[in-house]
Motif scaffolding. Structure first.
Motif, PDB file in Angstrom:
ATOM      1  N   GLY A 135      -8.361 -33.766  64.764  1.00 52.86           N
ATOM      2  CA  GLY A 135      -7.224 -34.077  63.898  1.00 52.86           C
ATOM      3  C   GLY A 135      -7.453 -33.655  62.466  1.00 52.86           C
ATOM      4  O   GLY A 135      -7.882 -32.545  62.171  1.00 52.86           O
ATOM      5  N   ASP A 136      -7.202 -34.574  61.540  1.00 49.41           N
ATOM      6  CA  ASP A 136      -7.259 -34.288  60.116  1.00 49.41           C
ATOM      7  C   ASP A 136      -8.643 -34.593  59.555  1.00 49.41           C
ATOM      8  O   ASP A 136      -8.799 -35.390  58.627  1.00 49.41           O
ATOM      9  CB  ASP A 136      -6.184 -35.104  59.392  1.00 49.41           C
ATOM     10  CG  ASP A 136      -6.002 -34.649  57.951  1.00 49.41           C
ATOM     11  OD1 ASP A 136      -6.357 -33.505  57.624  1.00 49.41           O
ATOM     12  OD2 ASP A 136      -5.505 -35.463  57.140  1.00 49.41           O
ATOM     13  N   GLY A 137      -9.671 -33.970  60.144  1.00 49.35           N
ATOM     14  CA  GLY A 137     -11.030 -34.140  59.652  1.00 49.35           C
ATOM     15  C   GLY A 137     -11.772 -35.322  60.214  1.00 49.35           C
ATOM     16  O   GLY A 137     -12.812 -35.716  59.678  1.00 49.35           O
ATOM     17  N   ASP A 138     -11.272 -35.883  61.299  1.00 47.17           N
ATOM     18  CA  ASP A 138     -11.902 -37.077  61.871  1.00 47.17           C
ATOM     19  C   ASP A 138     -13.039 -36.704  62.822  1.00 47.17           C
ATOM     20  O   ASP A 138     -13.156 -35.560  63.272  1.00 47.17           O
ATOM     21  CB  ASP A 138     -10.876 -37.916  62.632  1.00 47.17           C
ATOM     22  CG  ASP A 138      -9.800 -38.471  61.712  1.00 47.17           C
ATOM     23  OD1 ASP A 138     -10.119 -38.728  60.541  1.00 47.17           O
ATOM     24  OD2 ASP A 138      -8.649 -38.626  62.167  1.00 47.17           O
TER      25      ASP A 138
ATOM     26  N   ALA B 279     -29.835 -29.047  60.828  1.00 50.12           N
ATOM     27  CA  ALA B 279     -28.809 -28.009  60.679  1.00 50.12           C
ATOM     28  C   ALA B 279     -27.503 -28.515  61.279  1.00 50.12           C
ATOM     29  O   ALA B 279     -27.518 -29.257  62.266  1.00 50.12           O
ATOM     30  CB  ALA B 279     -29.246 -26.717  61.369  1.00 50.12           C
ATOM     31  N   VAL B 280     -26.390 -28.110  60.687  1.00 51.18           N
ATOM     32  CA  VAL B 280     -25.067 -28.492  61.177  1.00 51.18           C
ATOM     33  C   VAL B 280     -24.273 -27.231  61.479  1.00 51.18           C
ATOM     34  O   VAL B 280     -24.162 -26.337  60.635  1.00 51.18           O
ATOM     35  CB  VAL B 280     -24.310 -29.353  60.153  1.00 51.18           C
ATOM     36  CG1 VAL B 280     -22.930 -29.723  60.696  1.00 51.18           C
ATOM     37  CG2 VAL B 280     -25.101 -30.602  59.796  1.00 51.18           C
ATOM     38  N   LEU B 281     -23.723 -27.177  62.697  1.00 52.48           N
ATOM     39  CA  LEU B 281     -22.857 -26.070  63.102  1.00 52.48           C
ATOM     40  C   LEU B 281     -21.499 -26.656  63.463  1.00 52.48           C
ATOM     41  O   LEU B 281     -21.403 -27.509  64.348  1.00 52.48           O
ATOM     42  CB  LEU B 281     -23.448 -25.324  64.301  1.00 52.48           C
ATOM     43  CG  LEU B 281     -22.621 -24.142  64.837  1.00 52.48           C
ATOM     44  CD1 LEU B 281     -22.491 -23.042  63.782  1.00 52.48           C
ATOM     45  CD2 LEU B 281     -23.250 -23.569  66.113  1.00 52.48           C
ATOM     46  N   GLY B 282     -20.455 -26.227  62.762  1.00 51.97           N
ATOM     47  CA  GLY B 282     -19.117 -26.751  62.987  1.00 51.97           C
ATOM     48  C   GLY B 282     -18.316 -25.896  63.945  1.00 51.97           C
ATOM     49  O   GLY B 282     -18.452 -24.667  63.963  1.00 51.97           O
TER      50      GLY B 282
ATOM     51  N   ALA C   6      -7.650 -28.607  58.522  1.00 52.48           N
ATOM     52  CA  ALA C   6      -8.909 -29.363  58.449  1.00 52.48           C
ATOM     53  C   ALA C   6     -10.000 -28.637  59.232  1.00 52.48           C
ATOM     54  O   ALA C   6     -10.780 -29.257  59.947  1.00 52.48           O
ATOM     55  CB  ALA C   6      -8.715 -30.774  58.983  1.00 52.48           C
ATOM     56  N   TYR C   7     -10.076 -27.326  59.083  1.00 51.53           N
ATOM     57  CA  TYR C   7     -11.039 -26.520  59.839  1.00 51.53           C
ATOM     58  C   TYR C   7     -12.457 -26.996  59.562  1.00 51.53           C
ATOM     59  O   TYR C   7     -12.940 -26.966  58.435  1.00 51.53           O
ATOM     60  CB  TYR C   7     -10.881 -25.054  59.451  1.00 51.53           C
ATOM     61  CG  TYR C   7     -11.921 -24.127  60.052  1.00 51.53           C
ATOM     62  CD1 TYR C   7     -11.986 -23.922  61.419  1.00 51.53           C
ATOM     63  CD2 TYR C   7     -12.844 -23.464  59.242  1.00 51.53           C
ATOM     64  CE1 TYR C   7     -12.928 -23.084  61.980  1.00 51.53           C
ATOM     65  CE2 TYR C   7     -13.783 -22.610  59.786  1.00 51.53           C
ATOM     66  CZ  TYR C   7     -13.829 -22.423  61.162  1.00 51.53           C
ATOM     67  OH  TYR C   7     -14.762 -21.587  61.721  1.00 51.53           O
ATOM     68  N   CYS C   8     -13.121 -27.489  60.598  1.00 52.78           N
ATOM     69  CA  CYS C   8     -14.521 -27.931  60.542  1.00 52.78           C
ATOM     70  C   CYS C   8     -14.762 -28.975  59.445  1.00 52.78           C
ATOM     71  O   CYS C   8     -15.872 -29.091  58.913  1.00 52.78           O
ATOM     72  CB  CYS C   8     -15.463 -26.740  60.344  1.00 52.78           C
ATOM     73  SG  CYS C   8     -15.529 -25.647  61.777  1.00 52.78           S
ATOM     74  N   ALA C   9     -13.728 -29.766  59.141  1.00 51.76           N
ATOM     75  CA  ALA C   9     -13.863 -30.758  58.065  1.00 51.76           C
ATOM     76  C   ALA C   9     -14.893 -31.821  58.404  1.00 51.76           C
ATOM     77  O   ALA C   9     -15.634 -32.287  57.529  1.00 51.76           O
ATOM     78  CB  ALA C   9     -12.506 -31.404  57.778  1.00 51.76           C
TER      79      ALA C   9
ATOM     80  N   ALA D 231     -17.574 -31.463  60.308  1.00 51.31           N
ATOM     81  CA  ALA D 231     -18.893 -30.853  60.163  1.00 51.31           C
ATOM     82  C   ALA D 231     -19.287 -30.761  58.693  1.00 51.31           C
ATOM     83  O   ALA D 231     -20.445 -30.994  58.327  1.00 51.31           O
ATOM     84  CB  ALA D 231     -18.900 -29.460  60.808  1.00 51.31           C
ATOM     85  N   GLU D 232     -18.323 -30.441  57.830  1.00 53.45           N
ATOM     86  CA  GLU D 232     -18.603 -30.384  56.392  1.00 53.45           C
ATOM     87  C   GLU D 232     -19.011 -31.757  55.865  1.00 53.45           C
ATOM     88  O   GLU D 232     -19.940 -31.872  55.049  1.00 53.45           O
ATOM     89  CB  GLU D 232     -17.370 -29.865  55.646  1.00 53.45           C
ATOM     90  CG  GLU D 232     -17.039 -28.409  55.944  1.00 53.45           C
ATOM     91  CD  GLU D 232     -15.727 -27.979  55.297  1.00 53.45           C
ATOM     92  OE1 GLU D 232     -15.053 -28.842  54.679  1.00 53.45           O
ATOM     93  OE2 GLU D 232     -15.371 -26.792  55.398  1.00 53.45           O
ATOM     94  N   THR D 233     -18.326 -32.781  56.323  1.00 54.75           N
ATOM     95  CA  THR D 233     -18.680 -34.141  55.902  1.00 54.75           C
ATOM     96  C   THR D 233     -20.081 -34.506  56.356  1.00 54.75           C
ATOM     97  O   THR D 233     -20.867 -35.097  55.603  1.00 54.75           O
ATOM     98  CB  THR D 233     -17.669 -35.149  56.472  1.00 54.75           C
ATOM     99  OG1 THR D 233     -16.354 -34.812  56.028  1.00 54.75           O
ATOM    100  CG2 THR D 233     -18.004 -36.567  56.049  1.00 54.75           C
ATOM    101  N   VAL D 234     -20.413 -34.154  57.606  1.00 53.07           N
ATOM    102  CA  VAL D 234     -21.749 -34.455  58.135  1.00 53.07           C
ATOM    103  C   VAL D 234     -22.810 -33.740  57.312  1.00 53.07           C
ATOM    104  O   VAL D 234     -23.843 -34.331  56.938  1.00 53.07           O
ATOM    105  CB  VAL D 234     -21.841 -34.050  59.619  1.00 53.07           C
ATOM    106  CG1 VAL D 234     -23.289 -34.108  60.102  1.00 53.07           C
ATOM    107  CG2 VAL D 234     -20.965 -34.954  60.471  1.00 53.07           C
ATOM    108  N   ALA D 235     -22.578 -32.451  57.013  1.00 52.09           N
ATOM    109  CA  ALA D 235     -23.556 -31.692  56.235  1.00 52.09           C
ATOM    110  C   ALA D 235     -23.745 -32.297  54.844  1.00 52.09           C
ATOM    111  O   ALA D 235     -24.875 -32.418  54.342  1.00 52.09           O
ATOM    112  CB  ALA D 235     -23.106 -30.239  56.131  1.00 52.09           C
ATOM    113  N   ALA D 236     -22.630 -32.691  54.217  1.00 53.22           N
ATOM    114  CA  ALA D 236     -22.720 -33.276  52.885  1.00 53.22           C
ATOM    115  C   ALA D 236     -23.438 -34.625  52.909  1.00 53.22           C
ATOM    116  O   ALA D 236     -24.262 -34.922  52.029  1.00 53.22           O
ATOM    117  CB  ALA D 236     -21.315 -33.427  52.293  1.00 53.22           C
ATOM    118  N   GLU D 237     -23.137 -35.437  53.913  1.00 50.44           N
ATOM    119  CA  GLU D 237     -23.749 -36.771  54.005  1.00 50.44           C
ATOM    120  C   GLU D 237     -25.254 -36.674  54.276  1.00 50.44           C
ATOM    121  O   GLU D 237     -26.047 -37.428  53.712  1.00 50.44           O
ATOM    122  CB  GLU D 237     -23.070 -37.590  55.093  1.00 50.44           C
ATOM    123  CG  GLU D 237     -21.634 -37.978  54.782  1.00 50.44           C
ATOM    124  CD  GLU D 237     -21.525 -39.307  54.059  1.00 50.44           C
ATOM    125  OE1 GLU D 237     -22.580 -39.920  53.776  1.00 50.44           O
ATOM    126  OE2 GLU D 237     -20.397 -39.721  53.786  1.00 50.44           O
TER     127      GLU D 237
END
Length: 735
Positions: free
Chosen positions: A389-392, A416-419, A427-430, A432-438
């Motif tokens: 969905g919207d980055g969930d 490493a994170v691969l989205g 919300a393309y790979c949103a 995965a981006e959150t996981v990488a940032a966290e």
């Protein structure tokens, strides 16, 4: 580990546990029925008065019992013939037979021992143990799925079998744990594995040896209310050394049959009270309402059994079998997968096989099972994360971020994170981006920078694999072939064409329902069950990458309908637009539970443009309950792009559509669907403040513009699209 511990006992003990639960649920009705049917003693009635009334009717009474339900039963001899009856305490008269209910007795034997004696009791105890194990492990899995115990009752998404399984479990688990523990206690007591705990007073030596005392004159009986009585046994006729035995909620005592004096008394022990409480909790005797509640909870067991079996089947279809998957504690490489539809698990299997061949010890598991303390031998962690969905978080990634944030400090393990996603979605790979940032903020070392795979591209995956191999110092070639769901051929039966005159060819394509097997109907597989808003994945000729289209019909409509616009250079849209009735395509169903109107009666505000009208038209068509529906539809040209123009008046006449507002962007006075919303701002605001649900379908730019407009409209009343999304009242399906 927890998932396996939950799955296999459930599958192996499904029949036994379901039988145990269903028979227990049936038995829970009898204490309540007995409580309703049994004549109850009036307030203040004493045992002495009750005995006097019963003896007046049955002079040869030998015993009076009172059950936890309040039913009073008398037993007597009349000229050598035994008799028994349920007593009306107001008169002492028998009002019903004291014989046990045959159905209840049959169910009791089934529930306790399967009619097999001690062997059956052991089997049912094993069933209770399995139920306890399932309840505890299931509770842990629910907590993991929803992101922790604090979110126990958070809203769910996903296939109906999974949601039903968890919804029932969240309500029933406390009752099932209680029933299981009490059943095991009672079995242990039956086999004398627990101390008896009962305390009977010693028979005193100071018996008067007299007879003839009148029970209704005895002080102890006159001071004992009937509501405390359990049993009063009379002395054997002609035996002057025998006594009255009185059992109450407080204990047991002996009364002299000549003087009426209380000869000895023993209070109930704590252990006896505990045993009686456990018996009450398990049987409902003395707590009829609680028994009914536990019985209703027990009915959830077969529901969870069937839904759990369907989940297991879906899991076998959705996840590849990963051979040689190592335990997390022994693995050098930890692969954590966040997947919604199952495709990301296929990439994980490919990576697992390649790393294993390169000499690595690899463990693959869901992101929801993230547990750094278990990774004792790990040299690296690789997260393969799709976005929902919207980055969930996707289904198997639920709770990962909570677990990550709960860790006190990062382990010294590179990560490493691969989205995985689709670039056409905003919300393309949103996730995965959150996981990488966290993970970076938490201090986890970076094994590789964040990278992405677009539309399940094997080329993107292979490129990333070479980068991973370079870091590991191995030659890593990832040759991935996406594992697609089982497909079926769909035959086109009709088409309606639009937009050719404005060089925007579009068509409403209707396909016949494919043949559905009995097994598919039973399990919900294939096209046996679907709703408007679900997706079909179409495999164009010459490609293994599916293209997804929203459905404008549900299975009850008897057809599969989509709205398709031909895109310049579009492989799939070009092939679909070239179809003629009788032609067929290869497709499969993918459910889209996040884009549904829901079951409530709250108004719907449907907003769409272009081909986004497809699922919205499906919602209107399926609105048999005549829920208020307000449809805002944007098009380029009224004459060429007004899809479903013929059906709209019919739906309004049937009450399925409350109001239709159109916006034409290429007309004499161009305006967009956002302008139509602004023009009706007061009504839109009123509907939303009244609980309306907003559903948006169409292009990404249109959806962004609608969200901005809705923010303007809702700002004066303190609401926003973000707030509505958090409440589940603003959903989008954009492309």
């Amino acid at each position: 580990m927890i998932r396996s511990f939950h799955r296999w006992p459930g599958l192996l003990a499904l029949v036994l546990v379901s039988l145990l639960a269903l028979s227990g649920a049936a038995l829970s009705v009898f204490p309540a029925a007995e409580r309703i049917a049994a004549p109850q003693a009036e307030a203040g009635l004493t045992v002495a008065s009750l005995v006097g009334r019963v003896q007046a009717v049955y002079p040869g009474v030998e015993q009076i019992r009172r059950s936890p339900s309040g039913r009073i039963t008398a037993y007597w001899f009349d000229q050598g013939t035994p008799g028994a009856a349920v007593i009306d305490p107001a008169t002492g008269q028998g009002v019903a037979s004291a014989d046990p209910n045959k159905t209840e007795r049959w169910l009791t034997k089934l529930h306790r021992s399967l009619f097999l004696g001690d062997g059956g009791r052991i089997a049912m105890a094993a069933g209770a143990a399995a139920m306890l194990a399932l309840s505890i492990s299931g509770a842990a899995l629910v907590a993991r799925r929803v992101g922790g115990w604090r979110h126990w009752f958070t809203s769910l998404r996903g296939p109906i079998a999974g949601r039903l399984h968890v919804e029932v479990a969240r309500v029933a688990v406390i009752g099932l744990v209680l029933s299981s523990i009490t059943a095991l206690w009672m079995t242990a007591s039956t086999f004398d594995l627990l101390p008896d705990g009962s305390a009977l007073p010693a028979l005193p030596a100071n018996i008067s040896g007299q007879t003839g005392a009148v029970p209704d004159k005895m002080t102890t009986l006159r001071q004992t209310p009937v509501t405390d009585l359990r049993e009063l046994s009379f002395p054997y006729p002609g035996d002057a050394t025998d006594v009255f035995t009185l059992k109450t909620d407080r204990g047991t005592g002996y009364l002299d049959q000549g003087t009426g004096a209380l000869l000895a008394w023993a209070d109930l022990t704590g252990w006896a009270r505990l045993s009686e409480t456990i018996y009450m909790l398990h049987t409902g005797q003395g707590a009829a309402v609680l028994g009914l509640v536990l019985g209703v909870m027990a009915l959830g067991v077969p529901v969870m059994g069937v839904s759990g079996f369907l989940i297991w089947l879906a899991g076998r279809r959705g996840r590849p079998r990963i051979r040689g998957n190592q335990a997390a504690a022994r693995a050098q490489t930890i692969l954590l997968v966040g997947s919604e539809g199952g495709s990301t698990w296929g990439f994980a299997a490919t990576l697992h096989a390649a790393l294993t061949e390169a000499g690595q010890s690899v463990h693959v598991g869901p992101m929801s099972g993230f547990a750094p303390a278990r990774y004792q031998n790990a040299d690296r962690i690789i997260v393969l994360a799709a976005t929902y969905g919207d980055g969930d978080a996707p289904a198997s990634g639920k709770g990962f971020l909570d677990r990550l944030r709960a860790t006190e400090q990062a382990r010294d393990i590179p990560l490493a994170v691969l989205g995985f996603g689709d670039r056409s979605f905003p919300a393309y790979c949103a996730f995965a981006e959150t996981v990488a940032a966290e993970t970076k903020a938490k201090g986890w070392p970076e094994l590789l920078p964040l990278d992405t795979v677009d539309r399940q591209s094997p080329q993107d995956f292979a490129r990333w694999g070479r980068a991973l191999g370079a870091v590991l110092g191995v030659d890593l070639e990832l040759s991935h072939r996406p594992v697609l769901p089982v497909t079926q051929r769909l035959t086109l039966v009709s088409r309606r064409d639009y937009g050719a005159e404005v060089q925007a060819p579009t068509a409403i394509l209707r396909f016949a329902m494919p043949r559905v097997t009995f097994w598919q109907r039973l399990t919900g597989a294939g096209f046996s069950r679907f709703k408007a808003g679900d997706l079909i994945g179409v495999l164009p000729e010459g490609s293994t990458v599916p293209r997804f289209y929203s459905l404008a019909t549900g299975h009850r409509d008897g057809s599969i309908e989509i709205v398709v616009k031909k895109h310049s250079g579009g492989l799939c849209s070009g092939q679909l637009m070239a179809l003629e009735p009788g032609d067929s395509v290869t497709a499969f169903l993918r459910r889209n539970p996040g884009f549904r109107p829901g079951r409530g009666r709250a108004p719907l505000i449907l907003i769409g443009a272009g081909t986004g009208i497809g699922p919205l038209a499906g919602f209107v068509r399926g609105n048999a309950r005549k829920r208020p529906v307000h449809l805002f539809f944007g098009m380029r040209h009224h004459d060429s792009d007004f899809f479903y123009e013929e059906e709209m008046p019919v739906w309004k006449g049937e009450g399925r559509l409350t109001r239709l507002v159109t916006a034409v962007s290429r007309g004499a006075r161009p305006h967009y669907v956002q302008d139509a919303l602004r023009r009706d701002a007061a009504e839109v605001s009123r509907l939303i403040r009244g609980g309306a649900r907003v559903m948006v379908c169409g292009g990404r730019d249109m959806a962004t513009g609608v969200a901005d407009t809705m923010a303007e409209i809702l700002a004066p009343c303190g609401l926003s699209p973000a707030v509505l999304k958090a409440e589940g009242r603003y959903v989008e399906d954009v492309y």
